[in-house]
Design a protein around this motif. Structure first.
Motif, PDB file in Angstrom:
ATOM      1  N   TYR A  15      39.421   5.575 -35.048  1.00 42.22           N
ATOM      2  CA  TYR A  15      40.730   5.728 -35.673  1.00 42.22           C
ATOM      3  C   TYR A  15      40.585   6.724 -36.819  1.00 42.22           C
ATOM      4  N   VAL A  20      34.414   4.078 -34.129  1.00 40.12           N
ATOM      5  CA  VAL A  20      34.154   2.678 -33.765  1.00 40.12           C
ATOM      6  C   VAL A  20      33.290   2.590 -32.505  1.00 40.12           C
ATOM      7  N   ARG A  39      30.499  -9.917 -30.202  1.00 39.04           N
ATOM      8  CA  ARG A  39      31.057 -10.675 -31.328  1.00 39.04           C
ATOM      9  C   ARG A  39      32.334 -10.022 -31.855  1.00 39.04           C
ATOM     10  N   ASN A  40      32.987 -10.703 -32.777  1.00 35.34           N
ATOM     11  CA  ASN A  40      34.189 -10.146 -33.403  1.00 35.34           C
ATOM     12  C   ASN A  40      33.888  -8.810 -34.061  1.00 35.34           C
ATOM     13  N   GLY A  41      34.807  -7.881 -33.881  1.00 35.24           N
ATOM     14  CA  GLY A  41      34.711  -6.617 -34.608  1.00 35.24           C
ATOM     15  C   GLY A  41      33.733  -5.603 -34.043  1.00 35.24           C
ATOM     16  N   VAL A  42      33.186  -5.847 -32.857  1.00 39.10           N
ATOM     17  CA  VAL A  42      32.205  -4.888 -32.309  1.00 39.10           C
ATOM     18  C   VAL A  42      32.871  -3.719 -31.593  1.00 39.10           C
ATOM     19  N   GLY A  43      34.188  -3.818 -31.371  1.00 44.34           N
ATOM     20  CA  GLY A  43      34.883  -2.687 -30.759  1.00 44.34           C
ATOM     21  C   GLY A  43      35.474  -2.963 -29.382  1.00 44.34           C
ATOM     22  N   LYS A  44      35.616  -4.230 -29.022  1.00 37.84           N
ATOM     23  CA  LYS A  44      36.115  -4.550 -27.682  1.00 37.84           C
ATOM     24  C   LYS A  44      37.578  -4.104 -27.510  1.00 37.84           C
ATOM     25  N   SER A  45      38.405  -4.447 -28.489  1.00 36.01           N
ATOM     26  CA  SER A  45      39.810  -4.018 -28.392  1.00 36.01           C
ATOM     27  C   SER A  45      39.918  -2.505 -28.481  1.00 36.01           C
ATOM     28  N   THR A  46      39.059  -1.909 -29.284  1.00 34.60           N
ATOM     29  CA  THR A  46      39.072  -0.442 -29.409  1.00 34.60           C
ATOM     30  C   THR A  46      38.725   0.204 -28.069  1.00 34.60           C
ATOM     31  N   GLN A  87      46.299  -8.132 -27.060  1.00 38.40           N
ATOM     32  CA  GLN A  87      46.027  -9.445 -27.633  1.00 38.40           C
ATOM     33  C   GLN A  87      47.314 -10.055 -28.209  1.00 38.40           C
ATOM     34  N   GLU A 158      41.565 -10.685 -24.426  1.00 40.81           N
ATOM     35  CA  GLU A 158      41.533 -12.099 -24.835  1.00 40.81           C
ATOM     36  C   GLU A 158      42.752 -12.884 -24.355  1.00 40.81           C
ATOM     37  N   GLN A 191      36.464 -14.059 -25.412  1.00 36.23           N
ATOM     38  CA  GLN A 191      35.503 -14.802 -26.232  1.00 36.23           C
ATOM     39  C   GLN A 191      34.919 -15.984 -25.460  1.00 36.23           C
TER      40      GLN A 191
HETATM   41  N1  LIG Z   1      43.904   0.561 -36.282  1.00 35.50           N
HETATM   42  C1  LIG Z   1      42.681   0.591 -36.818  1.00 35.50           C
HETATM   43  N2  LIG Z   1      42.349   1.482 -37.774  1.00 35.50           N
HETATM   44  C2  LIG Z   1      41.117   1.525 -38.325  1.00 35.50           C
HETATM   45  N3  LIG Z   1      40.106   0.704 -37.964  1.00 35.50           N
HETATM   46  C3  LIG Z   1      40.369  -0.206 -37.005  1.00 35.50           C
HETATM   47  C4  LIG Z   1      41.654  -0.319 -36.388  1.00 35.50           C
HETATM   48  N4  LIG Z   1      41.606  -1.310 -35.476  1.00 35.50           N
HETATM   49  C5  LIG Z   1      40.351  -1.793 -35.529  1.00 35.50           C
HETATM   50  N5  LIG Z   1      39.612  -1.132 -36.441  1.00 35.50           N
HETATM   51  C6  LIG Z   1      38.191  -1.382 -36.760  1.00 35.50           C
HETATM   52  O1  LIG Z   1      37.427  -1.170 -35.598  1.00 35.50           O
HETATM   53  C7  LIG Z   1      36.357  -2.100 -35.540  1.00 35.50           C
HETATM   54  C8  LIG Z   1      36.360  -2.780 -34.184  1.00 35.50           C
HETATM   55  O2  LIG Z   1      37.527  -3.549 -34.036  1.00 35.50           O
HETATM   56  P1  LIG Z   1      38.005  -4.138 -32.642  1.00 35.50           P
HETATM   57  O3  LIG Z   1      39.310  -4.817 -32.865  1.00 35.50           O
HETATM   58  O4  LIG Z   1      37.933  -3.087 -31.606  1.00 35.50           O
HETATM   59  O5  LIG Z   1      36.863  -5.206 -32.362  1.00 35.50           O
HETATM   60  P2  LIG Z   1      36.853  -6.430 -31.380  1.00 35.50           P
HETATM   61  O6  LIG Z   1      35.479  -6.484 -30.819  1.00 35.50           O
HETATM   62  O7  LIG Z   1      37.976  -6.331 -30.422  1.00 35.50           O
HETATM   63  O8  LIG Z   1      37.081  -7.640 -32.353  1.00 35.50           O
HETATM   64  P3  LIG Z   1      37.976  -8.957 -32.209  1.00 35.50           P
HETATM   65  O9  LIG Z   1      37.244  -9.832 -31.271  1.00 35.50           O
HETATM   66  O10 LIG Z   1      37.994  -9.484 -33.600  1.00 35.50           O
HETATM   67  O11 LIG Z   1      39.333  -8.533 -31.723  1.00 35.50           O
HETATM   68  C9  LIG Z   1      36.530  -3.058 -36.705  1.00 35.50           C
HETATM   69  O12 LIG Z   1      35.637  -2.685 -37.709  1.00 35.50           O
HETATM   70  C10 LIG Z   1      37.956  -2.828 -37.126  1.00 35.50           C
HETATM   71  O13 LIG Z   1      38.092  -3.003 -38.515  1.00 35.50           O
END
Ligand SMILES: Nc1ncnc2c1ncn2[C@@H]1O[C@H](COP(=O)(O)OP(=O)(O)OP(=O)(O)O)[C@@H](O)[C@H]1O
Length: 239
Positions: A15, A20, A39-46, A87, A158, A191
């Motif tokens: 972003y 990411v 785990r949470n925040g590793v970038g799955k949604s990204t 999500q 999720e 998850q």
């Molecule tokens: N719109 C955004 N702008 C900037 N950074 C973002 C944005 N969305 C997510 N991030 C960052 O990207 C990183 C990965 O987030 P992401 O949501 O892809 O992880 P995740 O594995 O899907 O986590 P979760 O299980 O919590 O949804 C995190 O550090 C988050 O802060």
């Protein structure tokens, strides 16, 4: 081996200035099913957002049926067979269930009739407004609405999160039915590791935006060491 349906080749994305995903490569075959764990925040949604075209790509390429779509915007991807269930579900609160389903429908095997067969609850509630549904019904509607676009690839972020076990069972049955019936591939971020691995053929594990591990899902199911290290045993411990 034919061409994969979707290929990510050394994709680095994020972003704005924030990177990411780091050098992610993966293939999904026609009718394939891939679990994305981590785990949470590793970038799955990204990763999902990148497949849809919502992030900034810094490096690498995305191919769809062999065509480089790295520069195609999200609406092009949606119109060409990639559907995404976020999500947040994002159903339209002031439209009825049936209107939610038909608003983006495209021709194909998924019709109101086949959708209502799979989700009888939605049929019972077809005249209800989106905001009158329970969380589980909203999730069903979000998945059903994506199917009504008759995609070749469905991205599920999720889908079972925060839902009652009985609803989760219903959704699992529906996902199995989808995969068995139509020519549909899925990417499943989940998850609930055991469910994700049960529903898919292959899995990748992300750690800090990179693919740390990839394996057939059945193999990963038995690999408790990898699961403990990169995913945590949150769900495995519940069984
Ligand atoms: N719109 C955004 N702008 C900037 N950074 C973002 C944005 N969305 C997510 N991030 C960052 O990207 C990183 C990965 O987030 P992401 O949501 O892809 O992880 P995740 O594995 O899907 O986590 P979760 O299980 O919590 O949804 C995190 O550090 C988050 O802060």
């Amino acid at each position: 081996m034919g061409e994969p349906l979707l290929r990510l080749q050394n994709v680095t994305a994020g972003y704005g200035d924030a990177v990411v995903l780091n050098d992610v490569s993966l293939d999904i075959a026609e009718s394939g099913a891939l679990a994305v764990l981590g785990r949470n925040g590793v970038g799955k949604s990204t990763l999902m957002l990148t497949i849809m075209g919502f992030t900034q790509m810094r490096a690498g390429r995305v191919f769809w049926r062999g065509q480089d779509i790295s520069r195609q915007p999200p609406h092009w991807r949606a119109n060409n067979g990639i559907a995404w269930v976020a999500q947040e579900r994002e159903i339209f609160p002031s439209l009825s269930v049936e209107e939610n389903l038909t608003v983006a429908a495209q021709r194909g095997a998924w019709t109101l009739e086949t959708i209502y067969q799979m989700f009888p609850r939605l049929s019972e509630r077809k005249r209800n407004m989106g905001n009158q549904l329970s969380g589980g019904e909203q999730q069903m509607l979000a998945i059903a609405r994506a199917l009504m676009t008759n995609p070749s690839l469905l991205l599920l972020d999720e889908p079972f999160e925060g839902l009652a076990p009985v609803i989760v069972e219903e959704l699992i049955r529906a996902v199995k039915q989808m995969l068995a019936g139509q020519k549909l591939a899925i990417v499943l971020v989940e998850q609930h590791t055991d469910v994700a691995l049960e529903l898919t053929a292959n899995a990748i594990v992300l750690e800090r935006g990179a693919v740390m591990h990839r394996a057939p899902s059945a193999e990963l199911q038995k690999d408790t060491e990898t699961l403990e290290r990169y995913v945590g045993l949150r769900v495995a411990a519940e069984h």
